[in-house]
Design an enzyme around this catalytic site. Sequence first.
Site, PDB file in Angstrom:
ATOM      1  N   CYS A 186       0.838  -1.207   0.000  1.00 30.82           N
ATOM      2  CA  CYS A 186       0.000   0.000   0.000  1.00 30.82           C
ATOM      3  C   CYS A 186       0.868   1.250   0.000  1.00 30.82           C
ATOM      4  O   CYS A 186       0.356   2.363   0.009  1.00 30.82           O
ATOM      5  CB  CYS A 186      -0.912   0.004   1.220  1.00 30.82           C
ATOM      6  SG  CYS A 186      -0.017   0.238   2.775  1.00 30.82           S
TER       7      CYS A 186
ATOM      8  N   CYS B 252       4.846   1.888   4.065  1.00 27.56           N
ATOM      9  CA  CYS B 252       6.187   1.856   4.663  1.00 27.56           C
ATOM     10  C   CYS B 252       7.012   3.047   4.182  1.00 27.56           C
ATOM     11  O   CYS B 252       7.704   3.698   4.978  1.00 27.56           O
ATOM     12  CB  CYS B 252       6.899   0.551   4.315  1.00 27.56           C
ATOM     13  SG  CYS B 252       6.026  -0.928   4.870  1.00 27.56           S
TER      14      CYS B 252
ATOM     15  N   CYS C 288       4.629  -6.973   4.869  1.00 29.79           N
ATOM     16  CA  CYS C 288       4.390  -7.577   3.547  1.00 29.79           C
ATOM     17  C   CYS C 288       5.668  -8.209   3.015  1.00 29.79           C
ATOM     18  O   CYS C 288       5.680  -9.367   2.602  1.00 29.79           O
ATOM     19  CB  CYS C 288       3.894  -6.525   2.557  1.00 29.79           C
ATOM     20  SG  CYS C 288       2.374  -5.709   3.038  1.00 29.79           S
TER      21      CYS C 288
ATOM     22  N   CYS D 143       3.219  -3.016  10.529  1.00 27.85           N
ATOM     23  CA  CYS D 143       2.362  -2.594   9.422  1.00 27.85           C
ATOM     24  C   CYS D 143       1.804  -1.203   9.722  1.00 27.85           C
ATOM     25  O   CYS D 143       0.846  -1.086  10.456  1.00 27.85           O
ATOM     26  CB  CYS D 143       1.236  -3.601   9.208  1.00 27.85           C
ATOM     27  SG  CYS D 143       0.239  -3.271   7.735  1.00 27.85           S
TER      28      CYS D 143
ATOM     29  N   HIS E 117       3.812  -6.898  25.205  1.00 28.31           N
ATOM     30  CA  HIS E 117       3.398  -7.058  26.596  1.00 28.31           C
ATOM     31  C   HIS E 117       4.511  -6.638  27.567  1.00 28.31           C
ATOM     32  O   HIS E 117       4.255  -6.056  28.617  1.00 28.31           O
ATOM     33  CB  HIS E 117       3.068  -8.540  26.790  1.00 28.31           C
ATOM     34  CG  HIS E 117       2.288  -8.899  28.001  1.00 28.31           C
ATOM     35  ND1 HIS E 117       1.015  -8.438  28.260  1.00 28.31           N
ATOM     36  CD2 HIS E 117       2.594  -9.716  29.044  1.00 28.31           C
ATOM     37  CE1 HIS E 117       0.573  -8.960  29.388  1.00 28.31           C
ATOM     38  NE2 HIS E 117       1.513  -9.731  29.892  1.00 28.31           N
TER      39      HIS E 117
ATOM     40  N   CYS F 140       4.482  -2.755  27.795  1.00 28.36           N
ATOM     41  CA  CYS F 140       3.168  -2.097  27.733  1.00 28.36           C
ATOM     42  C   CYS F 140       2.856  -1.311  29.013  1.00 28.36           C
ATOM     43  O   CYS F 140       3.031  -1.814  30.119  1.00 28.36           O
ATOM     44  CB  CYS F 140       2.086  -3.146  27.512  1.00 28.36           C
ATOM     45  SG  CYS F 140       0.436  -2.418  27.388  1.00 28.36           S
TER      46      CYS F 140
ATOM     47  N   CYS G 161      -6.239  -3.329  30.987  1.00 32.67           N
ATOM     48  CA  CYS G 161      -5.620  -4.213  29.997  1.00 32.67           C
ATOM     49  C   CYS G 161      -6.613  -4.637  28.908  1.00 32.67           C
ATOM     50  O   CYS G 161      -7.780  -4.936  29.184  1.00 32.67           O
ATOM     51  CB  CYS G 161      -5.078  -5.447  30.715  1.00 32.67           C
ATOM     52  SG  CYS G 161      -4.486  -6.710  29.595  1.00 32.67           S
TER      53      CYS G 161
ATOM     54  N   CYS H   2      -6.204  -8.222  22.526  1.00 34.23           N
ATOM     55  CA  CYS H   2      -4.806  -7.790  22.440  1.00 34.23           C
ATOM     56  C   CYS H   2      -3.879  -8.993  22.227  1.00 34.23           C
ATOM     57  O   CYS H   2      -3.922  -9.964  22.986  1.00 34.23           O
ATOM     58  CB  CYS H   2      -4.378  -7.033  23.686  1.00 34.23           C
ATOM     59  SG  CYS H   2      -2.710  -6.357  23.500  1.00 34.23           S
TER      60      CYS H   2
ATOM     61  N   CYS I 243       7.249  -1.672  19.455  1.00 33.10           N
ATOM     62  CA  CYS I 243       6.286  -0.562  19.357  1.00 33.10           C
ATOM     63  C   CYS I 243       6.153   0.250  20.648  1.00 33.10           C
ATOM     64  O   CYS I 243       5.937   1.460  20.598  1.00 33.10           O
ATOM     65  CB  CYS I 243       4.912  -1.093  18.946  1.00 33.10           C
ATOM     66  SG  CYS I 243       4.989  -2.190  17.531  1.00 33.10           S
TER      67      CYS I 243
ATOM     68  N   CYS J 172      -0.440   1.879  18.848  1.00 29.88           N
ATOM     69  CA  CYS J 172      -1.737   1.205  18.783  1.00 29.88           C
ATOM     70  C   CYS J 172      -2.376   1.036  20.153  1.00 29.88           C
ATOM     71  O   CYS J 172      -3.563   1.326  20.350  1.00 29.88           O
ATOM     72  CB  CYS J 172      -1.576  -0.166  18.144  1.00 29.88           C
ATOM     73  SG  CYS J 172      -0.745  -0.153  16.558  1.00 29.88           S
TER      74      CYS J 172
ATOM     75  N   CYS K 226      -3.330  -4.554  20.427  1.00 30.65           N
ATOM     76  CA  CYS K 226      -2.326  -4.929  19.435  1.00 30.65           C
ATOM     77  C   CYS K 226      -2.903  -6.063  18.586  1.00 30.65           C
ATOM     78  O   CYS K 226      -3.492  -7.003  19.108  1.00 30.65           O
ATOM     79  CB  CYS K 226      -1.058  -5.397  20.157  1.00 30.65           C
ATOM     80  SG  CYS K 226       0.122  -6.228  19.079  1.00 30.65           S
TER      81      CYS K 226
ATOM     82  N   CYS L 294       0.734  -7.507  14.323  1.00 32.06           N
ATOM     83  CA  CYS L 294       1.136  -7.378  12.915  1.00 32.06           C
ATOM     84  C   CYS L 294       2.614  -7.632  12.672  1.00 32.06           C
ATOM     85  O   CYS L 294       3.035  -7.698  11.520  1.00 32.06           O
ATOM     86  CB  CYS L 294       0.734  -6.021  12.357  1.00 32.06           C
ATOM     87  SG  CYS L 294       1.824  -4.673  12.834  1.00 32.06           S
TER      88      CYS L 294
HETATM   89  S1  SF4 Z   1      -2.965  -4.318  26.748  1.00 31.99           S
HETATM   90 FE1  SF4 Z   1      -2.061  -6.095  25.694  1.00 31.99          FE
HETATM   91  S2  SF4 Z   1       0.151  -5.809  25.776  1.00 31.99           S
HETATM   92 FE2  SF4 Z   1      -0.776  -4.418  27.258  1.00 31.99          FE
HETATM   93  S3  SF4 Z   1      -0.749  -5.566  29.186  1.00 31.99           S
HETATM   94 FE3  SF4 Z   1      -2.736  -5.972  28.246  1.00 31.99          FE
HETATM   95  S4  SF4 Z   1      -2.405  -7.869  27.044  1.00 31.99           S
HETATM   96 FE4  SF4 Z   1      -0.382  -7.040  27.552  1.00 31.99          FE
HETATM   97  S1  SF4 Z   2      -0.539  -4.077  15.901  1.00 29.77           S
HETATM   98 FE1  SF4 Z   2       0.888  -4.553  17.609  1.00 29.77          FE
HETATM   99  S2  SF4 Z   2       2.816  -5.129  16.577  1.00 29.77           S
HETATM  100 FE2  SF4 Z   2       1.556  -4.091  15.047  1.00 29.77          FE
HETATM  101  S3  SF4 Z   2       2.201  -1.919  15.118  1.00 29.77           S
HETATM  102 FE3  SF4 Z   2       0.436  -2.127  16.512  1.00 29.77          FE
HETATM  103  S4  SF4 Z   2       1.311  -2.549  18.546  1.00 29.77           S
HETATM  104 FE4  SF4 Z   2       2.940  -2.915  17.027  1.00 29.77          FE
END
Ligand code: SF4
Ligand code: SF4
Length: 368
Positions: free
Chosen positions: A58, A61, A153, A193, A231, A234, A260, A266, A275, A287, A293, A296
């Site tokens: 797309c 990137c 990709c 992505c 995780h 996070c 969470c 997630c 990330c 994200c 999440c 990706c």
């Molecule tokens: S939001 Fe997702 S990455 Fe963050 S603590 Fe919860 S399960 Fe883990």
């Molecule tokens: S979906 Fe998860 S791995 Fe992909 S950019 Fe968002 S936080 Fe990062």
Amino acid sequence: MSEEMSAFRGVTRRDFLKYCTWLAGVMGLGEAGMARVASALEAAARRPSVVWSSFQVCTGCAIQLLQAREPTVQNLILQQISLDYQDNVMAAAGSAAEEVLRQVTEGEDFYWVVEGSVATGIPGAMTVAGRTSMEVVDELYPKANATIAMGSCAAYGNIQAARPNPTGAKGIAAYLREDGGVADPVVVNLPRCPGHGDDLIATLTYALVNGELPELDAVGRPVFLYGQTIHDTCFRRGHFEAGRFVERFGDESTGDRDWCLYKVGCKGPVTYAPCGRNLWNGNVSWCVNNAPCQGCAEPDFWDELTPFYDQVRGGDLPGLYGVTAEQIGIGLGIATAAGLAAHGVGTAIRSRRTTRAGEPGRREGGEL
Ligand code: SF4
Ligand code: SF4
């Protein structure tokens, strides 16, 4: 510090050192490493030549790279590498662009960055100047100093490879392995992505500082960048450990509470990516600020980690020793959950994969 003290036009010495400190941190070199990164960048006899090919993609990137964190850092990026060929944004067009590509790649001293998947089922689904993506890979992979798959990709095929995958979309390494081609291709995968420009610059800088490509994990990602799960870094993790989960979008657990997002899909516990440390949109958001999440950065996430808003399949996470999120929520309590966090989650999930320890992260015979 004056503007003139920076080795890069339009970048103050202060910003330059700030950037080097960030790079050294990402590369795991610590504070002492900042000076090493700075002197390597300043002493570089010339900028590494980069050829950028776009396949089934797309173009997100490339857009992400060109909209890098802040103008000064964007200058730094564009001065740090010599982006000699880029299908979409280069000034030359037609045969003039093809001539640039020929000249750069004949020199056999360039990094090859690819965004987009290879169309192996319907080769004509993707052509540049009349050549299919397979033909371009066959020509450039053996010539390049290193091949970098930018984004999910090029790394793994991504959404266009989702079942039933009509174009036969594949990542670069998978295509190279196809039909017994290259037994063990060296492709540095930088999946997300879209792919993140900081990952590319950190990888190129790593090669510049160390004289070799970084160690890669079992699915081709640099360990120094992708060695932790979402995780692990996070900001909602404390709520996970305390058993406080968002049950439904829009309910009382959302809003400013930052509970969470595991139960609403997630995939952070099973996703290795930087990330949480390497943010987006001018380094201010990512994200998980607002959504679960989607995983990706993981191979096959489009088939294996979907539906996107469902809890990770299997009812519980690998490494939770059979304890579900529900059980954490209803009273196994903070001590148990904290114990899981300390001993179980990261460790056990990490054991899913093996690091290709000792294997050189570069093409045999290639020079950086
Ligand atoms: S939001 Fe997702 S990455 Fe963050 S603590 Fe919860 S399960 Fe883990
Ligand atoms: S979906 Fe998860 S791995 Fe992909 S950019 Fe968002 S936080 Fe990062």
